[in-house]
Each structure stands twice: as C-alpha cells, then as structure tokens.
Enzyme design. Structure first.
Site, PDB file in Angstrom:
ATOM      1  N   GLY A  12       0.779  -1.238   0.000  1.00  0.00           N
ATOM      2  CA  GLY A  12       0.000   0.000   0.000  1.00  0.00           C
ATOM      3  C   GLY A  12       0.805   1.280   0.000  1.00  0.00           C
ATOM      4  O   GLY A  12       0.336   2.313   0.493  1.00  0.00           O
ATOM      5  N   ASN A  14       1.447   3.080  -2.603  1.00  0.00           N
ATOM      6  CA  ASN A  14       0.717   4.027  -3.459  1.00  0.00           C
ATOM      7  C   ASN A  14      -0.500   4.582  -2.730  1.00  0.00           C
ATOM      8  O   ASN A  14      -0.820   5.769  -2.860  1.00  0.00           O
ATOM      9  CB  ASN A  14       0.302   3.355  -4.775  1.00  0.00           C
ATOM     10  CG  ASN A  14       1.435   3.325  -5.779  1.00  0.00           C
ATOM     11  OD1 ASN A  14       1.771   4.345  -6.377  1.00  0.00           O
ATOM     12  ND2 ASN A  14       2.054   2.168  -5.940  1.00  0.00           N
ATOM     13  N   ARG A  66     -15.653 -17.834  -8.372  1.00  0.00           N
ATOM     14  CA  ARG A  66     -15.310 -16.473  -8.780  1.00  0.00           C
ATOM     15  C   ARG A  66     -16.560 -15.638  -9.062  1.00  0.00           C
ATOM     16  O   ARG A  66     -16.617 -14.452  -8.783  1.00  0.00           O
ATOM     17  CB  ARG A  66     -14.389 -16.560 -10.008  1.00  0.00           C
ATOM     18  CG  ARG A  66     -13.817 -15.237 -10.509  1.00  0.00           C
ATOM     19  CD  ARG A  66     -13.100 -14.435  -9.439  1.00  0.00           C
ATOM     20  NE  ARG A  66     -11.853 -15.003  -9.022  1.00  0.00           N
ATOM     21  CZ  ARG A  66     -10.748 -14.302  -8.738  1.00  0.00           C
ATOM     22  NH1 ARG A  66     -10.719 -12.991  -8.859  1.00  0.00           N
ATOM     23  NH2 ARG A  66      -9.669 -14.890  -8.314  1.00  0.00           N
ATOM     24  N   ASN A 108      -5.907   2.812 -12.968  1.00  0.00           N
ATOM     25  CA  ASN A 108      -4.928   1.842 -12.462  1.00  0.00           C
ATOM     26  C   ASN A 108      -3.526   2.429 -12.596  1.00  0.00           C
ATOM     27  O   ASN A 108      -3.254   3.165 -13.544  1.00  0.00           O
ATOM     28  CB  ASN A 108      -5.023   0.557 -13.308  1.00  0.00           C
ATOM     29  CG  ASN A 108      -4.021  -0.510 -12.886  1.00  0.00           C
ATOM     30  OD1 ASN A 108      -3.883  -0.822 -11.697  1.00  0.00           O
ATOM     31  ND2 ASN A 108      -3.302  -1.072 -13.848  1.00  0.00           N
ATOM     32  N   HIS A 110       0.310   1.263 -13.249  1.00  0.00           N
ATOM     33  CA  HIS A 110       1.092   0.108 -13.710  1.00  0.00           C
ATOM     34  C   HIS A 110       2.572   0.498 -13.698  1.00  0.00           C
ATOM     35  O   HIS A 110       2.932   1.577 -14.192  1.00  0.00           O
ATOM     36  CB  HIS A 110       0.654  -0.322 -15.117  1.00  0.00           C
ATOM     37  CG  HIS A 110       1.391  -1.537 -15.584  1.00  0.00           C
ATOM     38  ND1 HIS A 110       1.077  -2.802 -15.128  1.00  0.00           N
ATOM     39  CD2 HIS A 110       2.460  -1.673 -16.409  1.00  0.00           C
ATOM     40  CE1 HIS A 110       1.925  -3.673 -15.670  1.00  0.00           C
ATOM     41  NE2 HIS A 110       2.769  -3.020 -16.449  1.00  0.00           N
ATOM     42  N   ASP A 151      -4.488  -3.817 -18.853  1.00  0.00           N
ATOM     43  CA  ASP A 151      -3.592  -2.668 -19.127  1.00  0.00           C
ATOM     44  C   ASP A 151      -3.804  -2.075 -20.516  1.00  0.00           C
ATOM     45  O   ASP A 151      -2.860  -1.551 -21.128  1.00  0.00           O
ATOM     46  CB  ASP A 151      -2.101  -3.078 -18.953  1.00  0.00           C
ATOM     47  CG  ASP A 151      -1.806  -3.651 -17.579  1.00  0.00           C
ATOM     48  OD1 ASP A 151      -2.431  -3.203 -16.603  1.00  0.00           O
ATOM     49  OD2 ASP A 151      -0.951  -4.551 -17.483  1.00  0.00           O
ATOM     50  N   GLU A 181       5.688   6.425  -9.585  1.00  0.00           N
ATOM     51  CA  GLU A 181       4.342   6.037  -9.141  1.00  0.00           C
ATOM     52  C   GLU A 181       3.755   6.987  -8.102  1.00  0.00           C
ATOM     53  O   GLU A 181       2.604   7.409  -8.209  1.00  0.00           O
ATOM     54  CB  GLU A 181       4.363   4.615  -8.569  1.00  0.00           C
ATOM     55  CG  GLU A 181       4.735   3.575  -9.592  1.00  0.00           C
ATOM     56  CD  GLU A 181       4.607   2.162  -9.070  1.00  0.00           C
ATOM     57  OE1 GLU A 181       3.605   1.844  -8.411  1.00  0.00           O
ATOM     58  OE2 GLU A 181       5.520   1.361  -9.320  1.00  0.00           O
TER      59      GLU A 181
HETATM   60  C1  GAR Z   1       3.073  -1.086  -7.468  1.00  0.00           C
HETATM   61  O1  GAR Z   1       4.376  -1.087  -8.007  1.00  0.00           O
HETATM   62  C2  GAR Z   1       2.046  -1.054  -8.590  1.00  0.00           C
HETATM   63  O2  GAR Z   1       2.447  -0.278  -9.679  1.00  0.00           O
HETATM   64  C3  GAR Z   1       1.983  -2.508  -8.955  1.00  0.00           C
HETATM   65  O3  GAR Z   1       1.997  -3.177  -7.718  1.00  0.00           O
HETATM   66  C4  GAR Z   1       2.777  -2.413  -6.773  1.00  0.00           C
HETATM   67  C5  GAR Z   1       1.983  -2.228  -5.510  1.00  0.00           C
HETATM   68  O4  GAR Z   1       2.755  -1.608  -4.515  1.00  0.00           O
HETATM   69  N1  GAR Z   1       0.806  -2.806  -9.736  1.00  0.00           N
HETATM   70  C6  GAR Z   1       0.795  -3.705 -10.714  1.00  0.00           C
HETATM   71  O5  GAR Z   1       1.761  -4.375 -11.023  1.00  0.00           O
HETATM   72  C7  GAR Z   1      -0.528  -3.823 -11.445  1.00  0.00           C
HETATM   73  N2  GAR Z   1      -0.373  -4.515 -12.687  1.00  0.00           N
HETATM   74  P1  GAR Z   1       2.085  -0.877  -3.274  1.00  0.00           P
HETATM   75  O6  GAR Z   1       1.107  -1.878  -2.629  1.00  0.00           O
HETATM   76  O7  GAR Z   1       3.241  -0.578  -2.345  1.00  0.00           O
HETATM   77  O8  GAR Z   1       1.386   0.357  -3.754  1.00  0.00           O
END
Ligand code: GAR
Length: 205
Positions: A12, A14, A66, A108, A110, A151, A181
């Site tokens: 988490g 982000n 699911r 999202n 990425h 994506d 990010e």
């Molecule tokens: C981040 O690097 C995000 O960009 C990636 O997962 C990580 C989560 O980190 N997302 C993907 O790869 C989606 N395809 P966080 O939980 O520390 O934010």
C-alpha cells in the site's frame, strides 16, 4: 468533492502516497470513502485504519467460486458508489460488470511505460524482472483508465525513470515507485478532482 475507493493487495505505498497527498493538500477536493483489499493481511488495510479510513477485505477465497466473489464485489462497490475507483497495486481482475457499471471511472497504476511490459502476467516485481532481462535503459510508470482488457485502457499520465545502476527487480521497483508512481498517481487523482482530466478521457498534452 471526488469520492474515491482505493483497491489494494499488498503493502500500500501508493495508497500512502494518496493519503499523504490529501493530508498535505497536494490532492484537493478528494475524499477516500473506503479501501478494499482481497488480502486480509495486506499492510495497506492497516495504513487505511491508521488514518480513520474504512478498510474492507473481500477475498475470493471466502466465496465458493469467482462468480459469487464478483457479485459480492460489484454489490459492495455499487453500495459505496464512488466517483472514482483507484486500483493501487490491486492484483484481482476487475469483473466485467464493474467495468461497465463504472465505465471511465476506474484508474490503475502500472509500473512500466505501457505498452512495454504490461498485460496478463505482468504485475509487481515480474514487470521489473522483464524490463531488466530486456536490458532497457528507461522504464517508468503509467496511470490509465481501466477497460475490459489487461492494461489496455486509455493512458492518462506516464513518467519515465532511468534504470541507471539498478540491477535487481527490487531496486528498480523502489526507484520507479519513488520517482514515478508516488508522483503520477496522486497527480492524476488531483487533476481528475479538479476537472482537468475528464473522467473517461486521456490527457491532451
Ligand atoms: C506497485 O508497483 C504497482 O504499480 C503494482 O503493484 C505495486 C503495488 O505496490 N501494480 C501492478 O503491477 C498492477 N499490474 P504498493 O502496494 O506498495 O502500492
């Protein structure tokens, strides 16, 4: 006020960048209604609780299949009815019905420059492993709208990052998080909240 729900699966960081942005006013006119995780042990849920934000866990494991999980996820999201759903490291496929119910209102983050190193199977450290294996000199991050593909939705913001001396997926992940990010995800939310990016449209510059 832009009401957002943030979906998370892991640490988490982000989500933390969004919480910090709201608290320090670099994101204005925005409120996090709830944080949803598929993983009850996700540290992201703890981050939400520490800031008094409702933290919900909806795990596919707790449903018989699911379809039942998707129905419950759609119902919960429908009840919250946010203006914007933010996928911040959420590793569950968004049900087609949710994409359609919230068309143009899901974004999202990425961890690469789409269309490189994206699509099915490219998530988390796997993205950075692939970038290093290909020997790219520049990678980065992308914020995009979510459509039915993986994506494939319209790109909102991108930021490039030099691979530089990074030799491991972990060090490249850290550099891209810090330099890209945690910058462009809060920025995209702020621009959507300010009406600079129209929900459902990409950025025109
Ligand atoms: C981040 O690097 C995000 O960009 C990636 O997962 C990580 C989560 O980190 N997302 C993907 O790869 C989606 N395809 P966080 O939980 O520390 O934010």
């Amino acid at each position: 006020m832009l009401k957002i729900v943030v979906c998370v699966s892991g640490g988490g960081t982000n989500l933390q960048a969004i919480i910090d942005g709201i608290e320090n006013n670099s994101i204005t006119n925005t409120q996090i209604q709830a944080v949803i995780s598929n993983n009850k042990n996700a540290y992201a849920l703890e981050r939400a609780r520490k800031h008094g934000i409702e933290a919900l866990c909806l795990s596919p494991r707790e449903f018989s299949d699911r379809e039942e999980f998707n129905a419950s996820f759609c119902q919960t999201m429908g009840e919250l009815n946010p203006d914007l759903i933010v996928l911040a490291g959420f590793l569950v496929t968004i049900p087609a019905r949710m994409v359609s119910d919230f068309r143009g209102r899901i974004i999202n983050i990425h961890p690469s420059l789409i269309p490189s190193f994206c699509g099915v199977g490219y998530y988390g450290l796997k993205v950075h492993e692939a970038a290093l294996a290909r020997g790219v000199k520049i990678s980065g991050a992308t914020v995009h709208f979510v459509d039915e593909g993986t994506d494939t939705g319209p790109i909102i913001l991108q930021k490039a990052v030099e691979v530089g001396a990074c030799q491991t997926p972990e060090s490249l992940q850290k550099k891209i998080m810090e330099e890209a990010e945690w910058v462009i995800l809060p920025l995209a939310i702020n621009e959507i909240a300010a009406g600079k990016i129209k929900i459902g449209e990409s950025r025109e510059e």
